[in-house]
Scaffold this motif. Sequence first.
Motif, PDB file in Angstrom:
ATOM      1  N   PRO A 107      25.641 -71.373  49.619  1.00  0.00           N
ATOM      2  CA  PRO A 107      24.448 -71.094  48.806  1.00  0.00           C
ATOM      3  C   PRO A 107      24.783 -70.544  47.420  1.00  0.00           C
ATOM      4  O   PRO A 107      24.105 -70.856  46.443  1.00  0.00           O
ATOM      5  N   ILE A 108      25.848 -69.754  47.328  1.00  0.00           N
ATOM      6  CA  ILE A 108      26.269 -69.215  46.037  1.00  0.00           C
ATOM      7  C   ILE A 108      26.720 -70.347  45.116  1.00  0.00           C
ATOM      8  O   ILE A 108      26.396 -70.362  43.924  1.00  0.00           O
ATOM      9  N   ALA A 109      27.444 -71.304  45.665  1.00  0.00           N
ATOM     10  CA  ALA A 109      27.895 -72.448  44.867  1.00  0.00           C
ATOM     11  C   ALA A 109      26.706 -73.269  44.379  1.00  0.00           C
ATOM     12  O   ALA A 109      26.667 -73.707  43.222  1.00  0.00           O
ATOM     13  N   VAL A 110      25.726 -73.483  45.241  1.00  0.00           N
ATOM     14  CA  VAL A 110      24.537 -74.251  44.867  1.00  0.00           C
ATOM     15  C   VAL A 110      23.768 -73.541  43.757  1.00  0.00           C
ATOM     16  O   VAL A 110      23.346 -74.170  42.775  1.00  0.00           O
ATOM     17  N   VAL A 111      23.596 -72.247  43.887  1.00  0.00           N
ATOM     18  CA  VAL A 111      22.891 -71.477  42.857  1.00  0.00           C
ATOM     19  C   VAL A 111      23.629 -71.588  41.528  1.00  0.00           C
ATOM     20  O   VAL A 111      23.013 -71.772  40.475  1.00  0.00           O
ATOM     21  N   GLY A 112      24.939 -71.486  41.557  1.00  0.00           N
ATOM     22  CA  GLY A 112      25.721 -71.582  40.329  1.00  0.00           C
ATOM     23  C   GLY A 112      25.583 -72.931  39.651  1.00  0.00           C
ATOM     24  O   GLY A 112      25.365 -73.017  38.443  1.00  0.00           O
ATOM     25  N   ILE A 113      25.693 -73.986  40.431  1.00  0.00           N
ATOM     26  CA  ILE A 113      25.560 -75.325  39.855  1.00  0.00           C
ATOM     27  C   ILE A 113      24.150 -75.533  39.325  1.00  0.00           C
ATOM     28  O   ILE A 113      23.960 -76.065  38.233  1.00  0.00           O
ATOM     29  N   SER A 172      19.437 -80.700  59.408  1.00  0.00           N
ATOM     30  CA  SER A 172      18.519 -80.737  58.270  1.00  0.00           C
ATOM     31  C   SER A 172      17.875 -79.405  57.929  1.00  0.00           C
ATOM     32  O   SER A 172      17.204 -79.313  56.926  1.00  0.00           O
ATOM     33  N   VAL A 173      18.078 -78.355  58.696  1.00  0.00           N
ATOM     34  CA  VAL A 173      17.473 -77.067  58.349  1.00  0.00           C
ATOM     35  C   VAL A 173      18.060 -76.556  57.037  1.00  0.00           C
ATOM     36  O   VAL A 173      17.337 -76.266  56.081  1.00  0.00           O
ATOM     37  N   MET A 174      19.359 -76.430  56.955  1.00  0.00           N
ATOM     38  CA  MET A 174      20.001 -75.974  55.726  1.00  0.00           C
ATOM     39  C   MET A 174      20.020 -77.063  54.662  1.00  0.00           C
ATOM     40  O   MET A 174      20.041 -76.745  53.471  1.00  0.00           O
ATOM     41  N   THR A 175      20.018 -78.304  55.085  1.00  0.00           N
ATOM     42  CA  THR A 175      19.983 -79.392  54.116  1.00  0.00           C
ATOM     43  C   THR A 175      18.720 -79.298  53.269  1.00  0.00           C
ATOM     44  O   THR A 175      18.777 -79.336  52.036  1.00  0.00           O
ATOM     45  N   VAL A 176      17.598 -79.124  53.917  1.00  0.00           N
ATOM     46  CA  VAL A 176      16.326 -79.001  53.197  1.00  0.00           C
ATOM     47  C   VAL A 176      16.291 -77.700  52.400  1.00  0.00           C
ATOM     48  O   VAL A 176      15.909 -77.689  51.224  1.00  0.00           O
ATOM     49  N   THR A 177      16.729 -76.608  53.011  1.00  0.00           N
ATOM     50  CA  THR A 177      16.679 -75.299  52.349  1.00  0.00           C
ATOM     51  C   THR A 177      17.527 -75.273  51.083  1.00  0.00           C
ATOM     52  O   THR A 177      17.053 -74.854  50.021  1.00  0.00           O
ATOM     53  N   LEU A 178      18.775 -75.732  51.161  1.00  0.00           N
ATOM     54  CA  LEU A 178      19.647 -75.667  49.988  1.00  0.00           C
ATOM     55  C   LEU A 178      19.285 -76.716  48.943  1.00  0.00           C
ATOM     56  O   LEU A 178      19.470 -76.473  47.742  1.00  0.00           O
ATOM     57  N   THR A 179      18.751 -77.855  49.369  1.00  0.00           N
ATOM     58  CA  THR A 179      18.290 -78.838  48.388  1.00  0.00           C
ATOM     59  C   THR A 179      17.128 -78.278  47.583  1.00  0.00           C
ATOM     60  O   THR A 179      17.126 -78.354  46.345  1.00  0.00           O
ATOM     61  N   LEU A 180      16.148 -77.710  48.264  1.00  0.00           N
ATOM     62  CA  LEU A 180      15.007 -77.108  47.558  1.00  0.00           C
ATOM     63  C   LEU A 180      15.426 -75.907  46.718  1.00  0.00           C
ATOM     64  O   LEU A 180      14.918 -75.716  45.605  1.00  0.00           O
TER      65      LEU A 180
END
Length: 167
Positions: A42-48, A77-85
């Motif tokens: 999640p930290i990497a996603v936020v940074g990007i 798909s739980v985290m897939t949807v969460t981190l995509t959004l």
Amino acid sequence: MNKIKLPAVLIVHVLFIIVVYIFQTMVFTYIKIGGVIPVLLPIAVVGIATFEGSSSGGGYGLLAGMLCDISFNQSVSVMTVTLTLTGIIIGILSESVMAQGFPSYFLCCLGALLLTSFVSMFPLLFFAEADMFALFTTGLQQTAVSMIFTFPLYFVVRALGWQRLAP
């Protein structure tokens, strides 16, 4: 961005997500900090998302979410949807109202880690009737330990964001 540079940036970002995934799943499962495993994707996603925008944030959020679903061994798909959004929303905020600096990145990381922690504990809380206090304590501990890694990952995602701005 020219056509030659785009695949190189894509490859670098994918490699970054994979390296973060390897650290999260293959290193920190053996080296626990304070008895918990830090969550780094999640930290990497936020940074990007903060430095690259909503389309990159959503795309890499999708990749990171799929990797999280694999590593957390939970329903697909739980985290897939969460981190995509998460990537899309933070990317939109960074493109419009949010400053692209460390304080914004840090607060967004905190929010994303708390969100992913709650999403992970949701089935245990409501379907397995686990102890709510124990779940929240573990979630807060995991968030606190994971927040340590916002500092080193910030410099990496910031450098990756500067690649986009280079001529």
